[in-house]
Scaffold this motif. Sequence first.
Motif, PDB file in Angstrom:
ATOM      1  N   ALA A   1       3.917-107.703  52.412  1.00 24.55           N
ATOM      2  CA  ALA A   1       2.569-107.769  53.590  1.00 24.55           C
ATOM      3  C   ALA A   1       1.521-107.658  52.838  1.00 24.55           C
ATOM      4  O   ALA A   1       0.573-108.652  53.291  1.00 24.55           O
ATOM      5  CB  ALA A   1       2.927-106.491  54.265  1.00 24.55           C
ATOM      6  N   GLN A   2       1.221-106.984  51.982  1.00 20.48           N
ATOM      7  CA  GLN A   2      -0.142-106.959  51.100  1.00 20.48           C
ATOM      8  C   GLN A   2      -0.443-108.192  50.557  1.00 20.48           C
ATOM      9  O   GLN A   2      -1.568-108.664  50.359  1.00 20.48           O
ATOM     10  CB  GLN A   2      -0.069-105.840  50.123  1.00 20.48           C
ATOM     11  N   ASP A   3       0.694-108.911  49.830  1.00 23.97           N
ATOM     12  CA  ASP A   3       0.604-110.267  49.345  1.00 23.97           C
ATOM     13  C   ASP A   3       0.193-111.268  50.301  1.00 23.97           C
ATOM     14  O   ASP A   3      -0.786-112.118  50.187  1.00 23.97           O
ATOM     15  CB  ASP A   3       1.978-110.497  48.699  1.00 23.97           C
ATOM     16  N   LEU A   4       0.597-111.334  51.557  1.00 18.36           N
ATOM     17  CA  LEU A   4       0.163-112.116  52.620  1.00 18.36           C
ATOM     18  C   LEU A   4      -1.221-111.996  52.965  1.00 18.36           C
ATOM     19  O   LEU A   4      -1.826-112.895  53.340  1.00 18.36           O
ATOM     20  CB  LEU A   4       1.052-112.064  53.722  1.00 18.36           C
ATOM     21  N   LEU A   5      -1.435-110.755  53.228  1.00 13.40           N
ATOM     22  CA  LEU A   5      -2.814-110.356  53.525  1.00 13.40           C
ATOM     23  C   LEU A   5      -4.080-110.576  52.445  1.00 13.40           C
ATOM     24  O   LEU A   5      -5.017-111.028  53.044  1.00 13.40           O
ATOM     25  CB  LEU A   5      -2.961-108.794  53.773  1.00 13.40           C
ATOM     26  N   GLY A   6      -3.791-110.462  51.102  1.00 15.56           N
ATOM     27  CA  GLY A   6      -4.530-110.784  50.147  1.00 15.56           C
ATOM     28  C   GLY A   6      -5.576-109.642  49.914  1.00 15.56           C
ATOM     29  O   GLY A   6      -5.122-108.587  50.298  1.00 15.56           O
ATOM     30  N   ASP A   7      -6.856-109.674  49.298  1.00 16.18           N
ATOM     31  CA  ASP A   7      -7.487-108.370  48.910  1.00 16.18           C
ATOM     32  C   ASP A   7      -7.923-107.594  50.320  1.00 16.18           C
ATOM     33  O   ASP A   7      -8.609-108.099  51.267  1.00 16.18           O
ATOM     34  CB  ASP A   7      -8.761-109.085  48.494  1.00 16.18           C
ATOM     35  N   VAL A   8      -7.323-106.549  49.977  1.00 14.55           N
ATOM     36  CA  VAL A   8      -7.668-105.411  51.215  1.00 14.55           C
ATOM     37  C   VAL A   8      -9.084-104.833  51.148  1.00 14.55           C
ATOM     38  O   VAL A   8      -9.326-104.327  50.053  1.00 14.55           O
ATOM     39  CB  VAL A   8      -6.625-104.523  51.326  1.00 14.55           C
ATOM     40  N   VAL A   9      -9.807-104.771  52.147  1.00 11.71           N
ATOM     41  CA  VAL A   9     -11.070-104.234  52.064  1.00 11.71           C
ATOM     42  C   VAL A   9     -11.327-103.094  52.885  1.00 11.71           C
ATOM     43  O   VAL A   9     -12.197-102.368  53.000  1.00 11.71           O
ATOM     44  CB  VAL A   9     -12.266-105.281  52.416  1.00 11.71           C
ATOM     45  N   TYR A  10     -10.369-102.922  53.792  1.00 13.06           N
ATOM     46  CA  TYR A  10     -10.692-101.535  55.060  1.00 13.06           C
ATOM     47  C   TYR A  10      -9.224-101.299  55.419  1.00 13.06           C
ATOM     48  O   TYR A  10      -8.544-102.061  55.895  1.00 13.06           O
ATOM     49  CB  TYR A  10     -11.673-102.104  55.988  1.00 13.06           C
ATOM     50  N   VAL A  11      -8.983-100.013  55.549  1.00 17.30           N
ATOM     51  CA  VAL A  11      -7.819 -99.512  56.349  1.00 17.30           C
ATOM     52  C   VAL A  11      -8.229 -98.584  57.452  1.00 17.30           C
ATOM     53  O   VAL A  11      -8.975 -97.618  56.953  1.00 17.30           O
ATOM     54  CB  VAL A  11      -6.753 -98.902  55.346  1.00 17.30           C
ATOM     55  N   GLU A  12      -7.965 -98.746  58.671  1.00 12.94           N
ATOM     56  CA  GLU A  12      -8.133 -97.903  59.772  1.00 12.94           C
ATOM     57  C   GLU A  12      -7.078 -96.957  59.746  1.00 12.94           C
ATOM     58  O   GLU A  12      -6.002 -97.256  60.157  1.00 12.94           O
ATOM     59  CB  GLU A  12      -8.303 -98.490  61.162  1.00 12.94           C
ATOM     60  N   LEU A  13      -7.222 -95.590  59.572  1.00 14.45           N
ATOM     61  CA  LEU A  13      -6.423 -94.618  59.483  1.00 14.45           C
ATOM     62  C   LEU A  13      -6.109 -94.241  61.038  1.00 14.45           C
ATOM     63  O   LEU A  13      -6.954 -93.764  61.855  1.00 14.45           O
ATOM     64  CB  LEU A  13      -6.628 -93.373  58.542  1.00 14.45           C
ATOM     65  N   PRO A  14      -4.857 -93.568  61.351  1.00  9.65           N
ATOM     66  CA  PRO A  14      -4.477 -93.120  62.700  1.00  9.65           C
ATOM     67  C   PRO A  14      -5.103 -91.727  62.680  1.00  9.65           C
ATOM     68  O   PRO A  14      -5.554 -91.150  61.456  1.00  9.65           O
ATOM     69  CB  PRO A  14      -3.036 -93.009  62.565  1.00  9.65           C
ATOM     70  N   GLU A  15      -5.291 -91.210  63.931  1.00 10.81           N
ATOM     71  CA  GLU A  15      -5.759 -89.796  63.839  1.00 10.81           C
ATOM     72  C   GLU A  15      -4.688 -88.475  63.662  1.00 10.81           C
ATOM     73  O   GLU A  15      -3.541 -88.746  64.393  1.00 10.81           O
ATOM     74  CB  GLU A  15      -6.341 -89.607  65.296  1.00 10.81           C
ATOM     75  N   ILE A  16      -4.904 -87.803  62.901  1.00  8.10           N
ATOM     76  CA  ILE A  16      -3.934 -86.564  62.754  1.00  8.10           C
ATOM     77  C   ILE A  16      -3.697 -85.717  64.092  1.00  8.10           C
ATOM     78  O   ILE A  16      -4.741 -85.765  64.818  1.00  8.10           O
ATOM     79  CB  ILE A  16      -4.431 -85.781  61.751  1.00  8.10           C
ATOM     80  N   GLY A  17      -2.365 -85.764  64.264  1.00 14.67           N
ATOM     81  CA  GLY A  17      -2.187 -85.036  65.770  1.00 14.67           C
ATOM     82  C   GLY A  17      -1.705 -86.144  66.778  1.00 14.67           C
ATOM     83  O   GLY A  17      -1.220 -85.824  67.763  1.00 14.67           O
ATOM     84  N   SER A  18      -1.875 -87.582  66.593  1.00  7.89           N
ATOM     85  CA  SER A  18      -1.971 -88.383  67.380  1.00  7.89           C
ATOM     86  C   SER A  18      -0.177 -88.794  67.687  1.00  7.89           C
ATOM     87  O   SER A  18       0.469 -88.697  66.699  1.00  7.89           O
ATOM     88  CB  SER A  18      -2.505 -89.707  67.608  1.00  7.89           C
ATOM     89  N   GLU A  19       0.278 -89.197  68.827  1.00  9.40           N
ATOM     90  CA  GLU A  19       1.688 -89.569  69.063  1.00  9.40           C
ATOM     91  C   GLU A  19       1.695 -90.879  68.760  1.00  9.40           C
ATOM     92  O   GLU A  19       0.808 -91.595  69.035  1.00  9.40           O
ATOM     93  CB  GLU A  19       2.110 -89.072  70.491  1.00  9.40           C
ATOM     94  N   VAL A  20       2.721 -91.373  68.053  1.00  8.52           N
ATOM     95  CA  VAL A  20       3.164 -92.871  67.777  1.00  8.52           C
ATOM     96  C   VAL A  20       4.446 -93.371  68.238  1.00  8.52           C
ATOM     97  O   VAL A  20       5.312 -92.416  68.278  1.00  8.52           O
ATOM     98  CB  VAL A  20       3.003 -93.392  66.316  1.00  8.52           C
ATOM     99  N   THR A  21       4.652 -94.564  68.662  1.00  8.13           N
ATOM    100  CA  THR A  21       5.575 -95.009  69.370  1.00  8.13           C
ATOM    101  C   THR A  21       6.055 -96.123  68.573  1.00  8.13           C
ATOM    102  O   THR A  21       5.283 -97.095  68.006  1.00  8.13           O
ATOM    103  CB  THR A  21       5.356 -95.631  70.895  1.00  8.13           C
ATOM    104  N   ALA A  22       7.337 -96.144  68.085  1.00  7.36           N
ATOM    105  CA  ALA A  22       8.029 -97.117  67.386  1.00  7.36           C
ATOM    106  C   ALA A  22       7.518 -98.651  68.072  1.00  7.36           C
ATOM    107  O   ALA A  22       7.588 -98.843  69.227  1.00  7.36           O
ATOM    108  CB  ALA A  22       9.365 -97.025  67.205  1.00  7.36           C
ATOM    109  N   ALA A  23       7.235 -99.699  67.307  1.00 10.77           N
ATOM    110  CA  ALA A  23       6.685-100.852  67.308  1.00 10.77           C
ATOM    111  C   ALA A  23       5.573-101.104  67.977  1.00 10.77           C
ATOM    112  O   ALA A  23       4.925-102.111  68.466  1.00 10.77           O
ATOM    113  CB  ALA A  23       7.713-101.572  68.354  1.00 10.77           C
ATOM    114  N   GLU A  24       4.545 -99.961  68.255  1.00 10.79           N
ATOM    115  CA  GLU A  24       3.312-100.205  68.836  1.00 10.79           C
ATOM    116  C   GLU A  24       2.352 -99.761  67.544  1.00 10.79           C
ATOM    117  O   GLU A  24       2.492 -99.085  66.514  1.00 10.79           O
ATOM    118  CB  GLU A  24       3.199 -99.073  69.809  1.00 10.79           C
ATOM    119  N   GLN A  25       1.279-100.457  67.718  1.00  8.73           N
ATOM    120  CA  GLN A  25       0.103-100.330  66.855  1.00  8.73           C
ATOM    121  C   GLN A  25      -0.492 -99.196  66.595  1.00  8.73           C
ATOM    122  O   GLN A  25      -0.577 -98.287  67.451  1.00  8.73           O
ATOM    123  CB  GLN A  25      -0.936-101.437  67.200  1.00  8.73           C
TER     124      GLN A  25
END
Length: 127
Positions: free
Chosen positions: A33-57
């Motif tokens: 994935a990182q190879d396809l993206l190329g040079d990464v310049v920013y990562v938006e981190l999720p919020e601690i305590g948030s619930e995540v659902t499989a296959a959702e962003q």
Amino acid sequence: MSTIPENLKYADSHEWVLDNGDGTVTVGITDHAQDLLGDVVYVELPEIGSEVTAAEQFSLVESVKAASDIYAPVNGEIIAVNEDLNDSPELINEVPFEGAWIAKIKLSDSADLDKLLDAAGYSASIE
């Protein structure tokens, strides 16, 4: 050829998952994935305590080429994020499986891990 560690599980959407053995997992994006993206310049981190659902962003990675949604490979709660990526997003390119994890998730159901690909399955999916 992408590096695909045998000790990890993988999602079709190119996230890797390390089972920490305590009901939590560590998640990042694969070398492919990182190879396809190329040079990464920013990562938006999720919020601690948030619930995540499989296959959702749950995160976003921006490179010089594009922005790419990162999908939760399992259901659960974000219990930690990799703050190092705020100052050094390029870690995603440099060490995708070591220092560039994105989040740690407390699993809602450990059976979610059984739905992920092993290294051979992931390798076949990207060929």
